[in-house]
Design a protein around this motif. Sequence first.
Motif, PDB file in Angstrom:
ATOM      1  N   LEU A  36     -27.844  27.453   2.213  1.00 57.46           N
ATOM      2  CA  LEU A  36     -28.685  26.267   2.207  1.00 57.46           C
ATOM      3  C   LEU A  36     -30.115  26.613   1.795  1.00 57.46           C
ATOM      4  N   ILE A  37     -30.640  27.713   2.308  1.00 57.80           N
ATOM      5  CA  ILE A  37     -31.979  28.161   1.908  1.00 57.80           C
ATOM      6  C   ILE A  37     -32.012  28.501   0.418  1.00 57.80           C
ATOM      7  N   ALA A  38     -30.985  29.191  -0.074  1.00 60.48           N
ATOM      8  CA  ALA A  38     -30.924  29.534  -1.497  1.00 60.48           C
ATOM      9  C   ALA A  38     -30.844  28.281  -2.360  1.00 60.48           C
ATOM     10  N   GLY A  39     -30.094  27.282  -1.915  1.00 59.78           N
ATOM     11  CA  GLY A  39     -30.007  26.030  -2.670  1.00 59.78           C
ATOM     12  C   GLY A  39     -31.342  25.315  -2.741  1.00 59.78           C
ATOM     13  N   ILE A  40     -32.074  25.310  -1.629  1.00 61.88           N
ATOM     14  CA  ILE A  40     -33.402  24.673  -1.626  1.00 61.88           C
ATOM     15  C   ILE A  40     -34.354  25.432  -2.546  1.00 61.88           C
ATOM     16  N   LEU A  41     -34.363  26.749  -2.433  1.00 58.28           N
ATOM     17  CA  LEU A  41     -35.255  27.552  -3.282  1.00 58.28           C
ATOM     18  C   LEU A  41     -34.926  27.389  -4.760  1.00 58.28           C
ATOM     19  N   ARG A  42     -33.632  27.387  -5.089  1.00 58.46           N
ATOM     20  CA  ARG A  42     -33.237  27.271  -6.496  1.00 58.46           C
ATOM     21  C   ARG A  42     -33.564  25.887  -7.047  1.00 58.46           C
ATOM     22  N   THR A  43     -33.449  24.862  -6.212  1.00 60.59           N
ATOM     23  CA  THR A  43     -33.780  23.516  -6.658  1.00 60.59           C
ATOM     24  C   THR A  43     -35.255  23.406  -7.032  1.00 60.59           C
ATOM     25  N   PHE A  44     -36.090  24.113  -6.301  1.00 61.40           N
ATOM     26  CA  PHE A  44     -37.531  24.019  -6.549  1.00 61.40           C
ATOM     27  C   PHE A  44     -38.063  25.128  -7.451  1.00 61.40           C
ATOM     28  N   GLY A  45     -37.197  25.729  -8.283  1.00 63.74           N
ATOM     29  CA  GLY A  45     -37.680  26.560  -9.364  1.00 63.74           C
ATOM     30  C   GLY A  45     -37.426  28.058  -9.282  1.00 63.74           C
ATOM     31  N   MET A  46     -36.782  28.549  -8.277  1.00 70.68           N
ATOM     32  CA  MET A  46     -36.479  29.986  -8.212  1.00 70.68           C
ATOM     33  C   MET A  46     -35.268  30.265  -9.105  1.00 70.68           C
ATOM     34  N   GLU A  47     -35.548  30.618 -10.363  1.00 74.05           N
ATOM     35  CA  GLU A  47     -34.471  30.794 -11.330  1.00 74.05           C
ATOM     36  C   GLU A  47     -33.701  32.089 -11.158  1.00 74.05           C
ATOM     37  N   TRP A  48     -34.210  33.028 -10.397  1.00 76.95           N
ATOM     38  CA  TRP A  48     -33.520  34.301 -10.209  1.00 76.95           C
ATOM     39  C   TRP A  48     -32.340  34.175  -9.238  1.00 76.95           C
ATOM     40  N   ILE A  49     -32.239  33.035  -8.549  1.00 72.69           N
ATOM     41  CA  ILE A  49     -31.079  32.788  -7.681  1.00 72.69           C
ATOM     42  C   ILE A  49     -29.982  32.179  -8.547  1.00 72.69           C
ATOM     43  N   GLN A  50     -28.828  32.826  -8.572  1.00 71.86           N
ATOM     44  CA  GLN A  50     -27.719  32.340  -9.387  1.00 71.86           C
ATOM     45  C   GLN A  50     -26.661  31.697  -8.497  1.00 71.86           C
ATOM     46  N   MET A  51     -26.165  30.564  -8.928  1.00 78.15           N
ATOM     47  CA  MET A  51     -25.074  29.887  -8.227  1.00 78.15           C
ATOM     48  C   MET A  51     -23.970  29.625  -9.243  1.00 78.15           C
ATOM     49  N   ASN A  52     -22.875  30.321  -9.063  1.00 78.55           N
ATOM     50  CA  ASN A  52     -21.731  30.184  -9.970  1.00 78.55           C
ATOM     51  C   ASN A  52     -20.505  29.768  -9.175  1.00 78.55           C
ATOM     52  N   ILE A  53     -19.712  28.919  -9.795  1.00 78.12           N
ATOM     53  CA  ILE A  53     -18.404  28.574  -9.253  1.00 78.12           C
ATOM     54  C   ILE A  53     -17.408  28.987 -10.317  1.00 78.12           C
ATOM     55  N   GLY A  54     -16.838  30.163 -10.128  1.00 78.33           N
ATOM     56  CA  GLY A  54     -15.984  30.730 -11.163  1.00 78.33           C
ATOM     57  C   GLY A  54     -16.820  31.087 -12.371  1.00 78.33           C
ATOM     58  N   ALA A  55     -16.452  30.568 -13.535  1.00 77.71           N
ATOM     59  CA  ALA A  55     -17.210  30.842 -14.758  1.00 77.71           C
ATOM     60  C   ALA A  55     -18.282  29.784 -15.002  1.00 77.71           C
ATOM     61  N   TRP A  56     -18.301  28.732 -14.199  1.00 76.28           N
ATOM     62  CA  TRP A  56     -19.242  27.628 -14.370  1.00 76.28           C
ATOM     63  C   TRP A  56     -20.490  27.866 -13.555  1.00 76.28           C
ATOM     64  N   GLU A  57     -21.658  27.779 -14.188  1.00 75.15           N
ATOM     65  CA  GLU A  57     -22.921  27.921 -13.462  1.00 75.15           C
ATOM     66  C   GLU A  57     -23.413  26.547 -13.039  1.00 75.15           C
ATOM     67  N   VAL A  58     -23.789  26.427 -11.784  1.00 72.25           N
ATOM     68  CA  VAL A  58     -24.275  25.160 -11.249  1.00 72.25           C
ATOM     69  C   VAL A  58     -25.637  24.858 -11.873  1.00 72.25           C
ATOM     70  N   PRO A  59     -25.814  23.649 -12.431  1.00 66.41           N
ATOM     71  CA  PRO A  59     -27.134  23.295 -12.962  1.00 66.41           C
ATOM     72  C   PRO A  59     -28.188  23.320 -11.854  1.00 66.41           C
ATOM     73  N   GLN A  60     -29.409  23.652 -12.219  1.00 71.38           N
ATOM     74  CA  GLN A  60     -30.464  23.829 -11.230  1.00 71.38           C
ATOM     75  C   GLN A  60     -30.712  22.543 -10.438  1.00 71.38           C
ATOM     76  N   ALA A  61     -30.572  21.397 -11.064  1.00 73.34           N
ATOM     77  CA  ALA A  61     -30.801  20.127 -10.374  1.00 73.34           C
ATOM     78  C   ALA A  61     -29.749  19.849  -9.299  1.00 73.34           C
ATOM     79  N   PHE A  62     -28.558  20.409  -9.463  1.00 74.32           N
ATOM     80  CA  PHE A  62     -27.482  20.179  -8.497  1.00 74.32           C
ATOM     81  C   PHE A  62     -27.343  21.299  -7.477  1.00 74.32           C
ATOM     82  N   SER A  63     -28.288  22.205  -7.429  1.00 77.76           N
ATOM     83  CA  SER A  63     -28.187  23.344  -6.520  1.00 77.76           C
ATOM     84  C   SER A  63     -28.161  22.915  -5.057  1.00 77.76           C
ATOM     85  N   LEU A  64     -29.049  21.999  -4.690  1.00 80.36           N
ATOM     86  CA  LEU A  64     -29.105  21.568  -3.296  1.00 80.36           C
ATOM     87  C   LEU A  64     -27.847  20.816  -2.863  1.00 80.36           C
TER      88      LEU A  64
END
Length: 94
Positions: A36-64
Motif C-alpha cells: 500500500l505504501i509503495a502504491g501511494i509512493l508510485r502514484t505520486f511520482g516515484m518511478e523507481w518503484i515497479q509494479m508488474n503483473i506477469g509481463a504487464w506493467e501497471v500504469p502509474q495512474a493505476f498504482s494505488l
Amino acid sequence: MKRVLNLLGLGFTTLIIATVGCALVFGFVVSAFLLLIAGILRTFGMEWIQMNIGAWEVPQAFSLPVALGVSILLCAVAFGIWKGLKKYVIWVRG
C-alpha cells in the motif's frame, strides 16, 4: 501411555502449525502494508518503484487502486489463516 504419546504428538504438531500460521499472518499483513505504501509512493511520482503483473506493467495512474486491491486480498488471506488458527486452538483445547 497412549494418551501421553498422543499429547506429545499433538503438542509438536501444534508447535509447528501455530508457528508457521503466525509467521504467514505476520508476513501477509506486513506485505499488504508495504504494498500500500509503495502504491501511494508510485502514484505520486516515484518511478523507481515497479509494479508488474506477469509481463504487464501497471500504469502509474493505476498504482494505488491495484495496490489497494492486492492489499485487501492479502489481508483477507491473513484473516482466513488467523481464523483457522483460532479454530485449531479451540479444537486442540477441546
